[in-house]
Enzyme design. Structure first.
Site, PDB file in Angstrom:
ATOM      1  N   HIS A  14      58.811  79.001  -5.169  1.00  0.00           N
ATOM      2  CA  HIS A  14      60.404  79.312  -5.318  1.00  0.00           C
ATOM      3  C   HIS A  14      60.950  78.687  -4.039  1.00  0.00           C
ATOM      4  CE1 HIS A  14      64.141  81.450  -5.263  1.00  0.00           C
ATOM      5  NE2 HIS A  14      63.930  81.635  -4.168  1.00  0.00           N
ATOM      6  N   ASN A  70      55.350  77.796 -11.802  1.00  0.00           N
ATOM      7  CA  ASN A  70      55.653  76.623 -11.348  1.00  0.00           C
ATOM      8  C   ASN A  70      55.437  76.755  -9.817  1.00  0.00           C
ATOM      9  OD1 ASN A  70      57.810  78.226 -10.576  1.00  0.00           O
ATOM     10  ND2 ASN A  70      59.245  76.758 -11.635  1.00  0.00           N
ATOM     11  N   GLU A 102      68.335  86.101  -0.020  1.00  0.00           N
ATOM     12  CA  GLU A 102      66.751  86.298  -0.319  1.00  0.00           C
ATOM     13  C   GLU A 102      66.130  86.662   1.069  1.00  0.00           C
ATOM     14  OE1 GLU A 102      66.918  83.022  -4.083  1.00  0.00           O
ATOM     15  OE2 GLU A 102      66.056  82.533  -2.131  1.00  0.00           O
ATOM     16  N   ARG A 115      55.721  70.833  -7.339  1.00  0.00           N
ATOM     17  CA  ARG A 115      55.632  71.356  -8.615  1.00  0.00           C
ATOM     18  C   ARG A 115      54.963  70.210  -9.723  1.00  0.00           C
ATOM     19  NH1 ARG A 115      61.408  74.470  -8.971  1.00  0.00           N
ATOM     20  NH2 ARG A 115      60.632  76.551  -8.566  1.00  0.00           N
ATOM     21  N   LYS A 159      54.387  81.368  -5.196  1.00  0.00           N
ATOM     22  CA  LYS A 159      54.223  82.390  -6.254  1.00  0.00           C
ATOM     23  C   LYS A 159      52.801  82.752  -6.445  1.00  0.00           C
ATOM     24  CE  LYS A 159      58.589  80.851  -8.663  1.00  0.00           C
ATOM     25  NZ  LYS A 159      59.089  80.521  -9.752  1.00  0.00           N
ATOM     26  N   TYR A 211      65.616  88.397  -8.517  1.00  0.00           N
ATOM     27  CA  TYR A 211      66.006  87.528  -9.512  1.00  0.00           C
ATOM     28  C   TYR A 211      67.317  88.239 -10.170  1.00  0.00           C
ATOM     29  CZ  TYR A 211      61.974  84.355  -9.267  1.00  0.00           C
ATOM     30  OH  TYR A 211      60.933  83.539  -8.869  1.00  0.00           O
TER      31      TYR A 211
END
Ligand SMILES: Nc1nc2c(ncn2[C@@H]2O[C@H](COP(=O)(O)OP(=O)(O)OP(=O)(O)O)[C@@H](O)[C@H]2O)c(=O)[nH]1
Ligand SMILES: [Mg+2]
Length: 133
Positions: free
Chosen positions: A117, A114, A128, A104, A11, A51
């Site tokens: 993903h 975090n 996805e 994480r 991310k 999302y």
């Protein structure tokens, strides 16, 4: 157990912290195979699709703002039981509660920012990967 494909994504906070190489290293050390890789920036439309399952959640707006805030690196990861193995490598959603040894747990301390993903099921992996590759 079966050969599976999953989506792992560094991310914006992880990319900014220069953790892409560390994430890739951990995946490869585990014996999984990276079959595709792509660096890009989400626009709002794509982020809302990605999302979509969280649309009704109170944190949805913050989440979309966060994921569109900078570049991400998406990886297609393959191997034996890849979906659950990668979820265990990244650790629980809330990085503050994630154990040391997980991505994480080692590199974040926030529920939203975090670092990574990962798909939570074979069906979300398919959705996805189809959306991003
Ligand atoms: N601000 C905020 N963000 C949250 C909260 N819960 C989840 N998120 C964010 O929304 C993302 C998706 O939530 P989940 O799908 O439930 O968690 P996850 O499957 O461990 O995380 P992903 O692998 O990113 O999908 C999380 O990774 C966080 O970035 C929350 O309570 N507050
Ligand atoms: Mg999730």
């Amino acid at each position: 157990m079966a050969h599976e494909k999953t989506l792992l994504m560094v991310k914006p906070d992880g990319v900014k912290a220069r953790l892409t190489g560390e994430v890739i290293r951990r995946v490869e050390m585990k014996g999984l195979h990276i079959s595709a890789i792509k660096k890009f920036k989400f626009d709002r439309h794509l982020a809302e699709k990605f999302y979509a399952v969280h649309k009704s959640k109170p944190f949805f707006e913050d989440l979309v703002n966060f994921i569109t805030s900078g570049e991400v690196v998406a990886l297609v990861v393959e191997g034996e039981a890849a979906v659950s193995v990668v979820r265990r490598l990244i650790g629980p959603t809330n990085a503050s509660e994630a154990p040391p040894g997980t991505i994480r747990g080692d590199f974040a301390n926030s529920v939203q920012e975090n670092v990574v993903h990962a798909s939570d099921s074979l069906s979300s992996a398919e959705y996805e990967i189809g959306l991003l590759f």
